[in-house]
Write an enzyme that holds these catalytic residues in place. Sequence first.
Site, mmCIF file in Angstrom:
data_model
loop_
_atom_site.group_PDB
_atom_site.id
_atom_site.type_symbol
_atom_site.label_atom_id
_atom_site.label_comp_id
_atom_site.label_asym_id
_atom_site.label_seq_id
_atom_site.Cartn_x
_atom_site.Cartn_y
_atom_site.Cartn_z
ATOM 1 N N HIS A 281 30.030 39.680 42.395
ATOM 2 C CA HIS A 281 30.420 40.466 41.485
ATOM 3 C C HIS A 281 29.928 41.971 41.692
ATOM 4 O O HIS A 281 29.311 42.687 40.936
ATOM 5 C CB HIS A 281 30.056 40.403 40.044
ATOM 6 C CG HIS A 281 30.907 40.867 38.884
ATOM 7 N ND1 HIS A 281 31.136 40.268 37.747
ATOM 8 C CD2 HIS A 281 31.409 41.842 38.837
ATOM 9 C CE1 HIS A 281 32.108 40.901 36.998
ATOM 10 N NE2 HIS A 281 32.110 42.072 37.648
ATOM 11 N N ARG B 260 38.286 38.918 36.831
ATOM 12 C CA ARG B 260 36.855 38.397 36.287
ATOM 13 C C ARG B 260 37.031 36.755 36.425
ATOM 14 O O ARG B 260 38.062 36.173 36.729
ATOM 15 C CB ARG B 260 37.329 38.346 34.680
ATOM 16 C CG ARG B 260 36.931 39.594 33.931
ATOM 17 C CD ARG B 260 35.426 39.877 33.909
ATOM 18 N NE ARG B 260 34.968 41.173 33.349
ATOM 19 C CZ ARG B 260 34.789 42.020 34.233
ATOM 20 N NH1 ARG B 260 34.881 42.133 35.329
ATOM 21 N NH2 ARG B 260 34.289 43.181 33.560
HETATM 22 P P1 NDP Z 1 44.064 48.219 33.337
HETATM 23 O O1 NDP Z 1 43.687 48.034 32.030
HETATM 24 O O2 NDP Z 1 44.168 49.610 33.793
HETATM 25 O O3 NDP Z 1 45.071 47.334 33.807
HETATM 26 C C1 NDP Z 1 45.288 45.980 33.786
HETATM 27 C C2 NDP Z 1 46.529 45.460 34.212
HETATM 28 O O4 NDP Z 1 46.629 44.173 33.710
HETATM 29 C C3 NDP Z 1 47.911 46.072 33.602
HETATM 30 O O5 NDP Z 1 48.716 46.154 34.688
HETATM 31 C C4 NDP Z 1 48.258 45.314 32.580
HETATM 32 O O6 NDP Z 1 49.719 45.100 32.353
HETATM 33 C C5 NDP Z 1 47.761 43.899 33.307
HETATM 34 N N1 NDP Z 1 48.016 42.550 32.227
HETATM 35 C C6 NDP Z 1 46.932 42.579 31.143
HETATM 36 N N2 NDP Z 1 47.262 41.378 30.617
HETATM 37 C C7 NDP Z 1 48.515 40.697 31.336
HETATM 38 C C8 NDP Z 1 49.158 39.525 31.159
HETATM 39 N N3 NDP Z 1 48.999 38.808 29.903
HETATM 40 N N4 NDP Z 1 50.217 39.446 32.204
HETATM 41 C C9 NDP Z 1 50.303 40.244 32.962
HETATM 42 N N5 NDP Z 1 49.689 41.247 33.267
HETATM 43 C C10 NDP Z 1 49.043 41.648 32.363
HETATM 44 O O7 NDP Z 1 42.577 47.453 33.948
HETATM 45 P P2 NDP Z 1 42.024 48.051 35.529
HETATM 46 O O8 NDP Z 1 42.849 48.101 36.351
HETATM 47 O O9 NDP Z 1 40.970 49.398 34.846
HETATM 48 O O10 NDP Z 1 40.971 46.940 35.582
HETATM 49 C C11 NDP Z 1 41.324 45.585 35.691
HETATM 50 C C12 NDP Z 1 40.298 44.548 35.708
HETATM 51 O O11 NDP Z 1 39.539 44.521 36.710
HETATM 52 C C13 NDP Z 1 39.121 44.789 34.518
HETATM 53 O O12 NDP Z 1 39.595 44.300 33.294
HETATM 54 C C14 NDP Z 1 38.021 44.088 35.056
HETATM 55 O O13 NDP Z 1 38.007 42.862 34.312
HETATM 56 C C15 NDP Z 1 38.041 44.112 36.464
HETATM 57 N N6 NDP Z 1 36.901 44.760 37.241
HETATM 58 C C16 NDP Z 1 36.255 44.180 38.102
HETATM 59 C C17 NDP Z 1 35.238 44.912 38.756
HETATM 60 C C18 NDP Z 1 34.365 43.827 39.819
HETATM 61 O O14 NDP Z 1 33.417 44.525 40.361
HETATM 62 N N7 NDP Z 1 34.871 42.945 40.209
HETATM 63 C C19 NDP Z 1 35.161 46.108 38.707
HETATM 64 C C20 NDP Z 1 35.922 46.685 37.807
HETATM 65 C C21 NDP Z 1 36.925 46.006 36.907
HETATM 66 P P3 NDP Z 1 50.363 46.475 31.775
HETATM 67 O O15 NDP Z 1 50.506 47.599 32.811
HETATM 68 O O16 NDP Z 1 51.650 45.670 31.420
HETATM 69 O O17 NDP Z 1 49.723 46.917 30.379
HETATM 70 C C1 OXD Z 2 33.874 46.187 35.496
HETATM 71 C C2 OXD Z 2 32.954 45.341 36.299
HETATM 72 O O1 OXD Z 2 34.433 45.443 34.518
HETATM 73 O O2 OXD Z 2 32.085 45.845 36.866
HETATM 74 O O3 OXD Z 2 33.658 47.546 35.571
HETATM 75 O O4 OXD Z 2 33.146 44.194 36.185
#
Ligand code: NDP
Ligand code: OXD
Length: 316
Positions: free
Chosen positions: A279, A231
């Site tokens: 994005h 993000r």
């Molecule tokens: P998940 O919820 O599956 O994974 C999030 C990960 O981040 C977990 O490993 C979590 O830790 C870790 N995390 C969260 N908060 C913290 C913190 N404070 N410190 C350290 N680690 C942290 O999310 P996804 O993998 O499904 O997606 C991740 C992000 O990708 C989405 O939230 C979105 O913003 C972004 N995204 C972007 C897209 C794009 O087109 N650019 C498309 C899709 C998604 P833990 O394992 O311990 O819970």
């Molecule tokens: C998502 C994105 O969060 O597209 O899926 O950014």
Amino acid sequence: MTTKPRGRVLLAISGYDPHAWQAAFEGKRDAVLETANPSDPTINYALVWRQDGSRLKSYPNLRAIFSVGAGVDHLLADPTLPDVPIVRVVDHTLTQPMVEYVVWRVLDHLRQGLLYRQQQKDRLWYEPAQPQAGEVTVGVMGLGELGTAAAQALLALNFNVNGWSRRPKDVAGVTTFHGQSQLGSFLASTDILVVLLPLTPDTKGIIDTQLLNGLRRDNPLGGAVLINAGRGGLQKDADILRALDTSVLKEATLDVFETEPLPAESPMWTHPKVFVTPHAAATSDPARLVPPMIEQMDAFERGEPLRNLVDRKAGY
Ligand code: NDP
Ligand code: OXD
């Protein structure tokens, strides 16, 4: 025997074409863009992307909110959001393009893509030193659905892979770190940083000067590389630009920005060390994602639990 009417769906979607999402529901479940009655009791579900949550609070029989994407920061930032379960996208059709994006960008940085594109413009025939994947460590910040899949693909290409998460995590082949206390060690052993974190109060602005200074610069690539596909709110654009201009960073790929669309006057557009995508790392496709959402609604109405629920307290 009378069958119970199936709950209607409100599509509160901006940034994507809501009609495409509506078309994916056709013949399967009634999905509407607007309701004549703002407290329409037949609305049980809302599909939401970057919309004002206050629009949802008037529906008395709203049972669940479905995020059109994996990230839910667009929902949780809104204090008026009704207190119903939130389902986010976890689907291989979103994971696969993200893995492709990460592999593409990591390989492009490894194989000097930015340099060669400039050399071609300059008609320059020069081959720099070429490190191999096994000599480079990629650090994945966020070892969730997307980060873990990306880490596994990078391992298959012979990269050394570090991972950082909030809680301790075990992923075969990945050297894992967690929490603030291990962030420094994670960064100090990372050459290419891939950010796939959610945007939460804890992660907002995390990619700043201090974090970038912590990356390993003395490496076979000749500098540290940043790839952010999480993000824009995770990063401070100005700190990234400063790090590039002072060689704290060698190069960056950015799919997300503090302000989106990236303003025309942003120096990111023309910076020779920055690769910009709009994005677009992994885009939600209604034809692929609506069928599993409908399955979830059907199962929920049969009394089964919803899957891929958001932990509101953790913020993702
Ligand atoms: P998940 O919820 O599956 O994974 C999030 C990960 O981040 C977990 O490993 C979590 O830790 C870790 N995390 C969260 N908060 C913290 C913190 N404070 N410190 C350290 N680690 C942290 O999310 P996804 O993998 O499904 O997606 C991740 C992000 O990708 C989405 O939230 C979105 O913003 C972004 N995204 C972007 C897209 C794009 O087109 N650019 C498309 C899709 C998604 P833990 O394992 O311990 O819970
Ligand atoms: C998502 C994105 O969060 O597209 O899926 O950014």
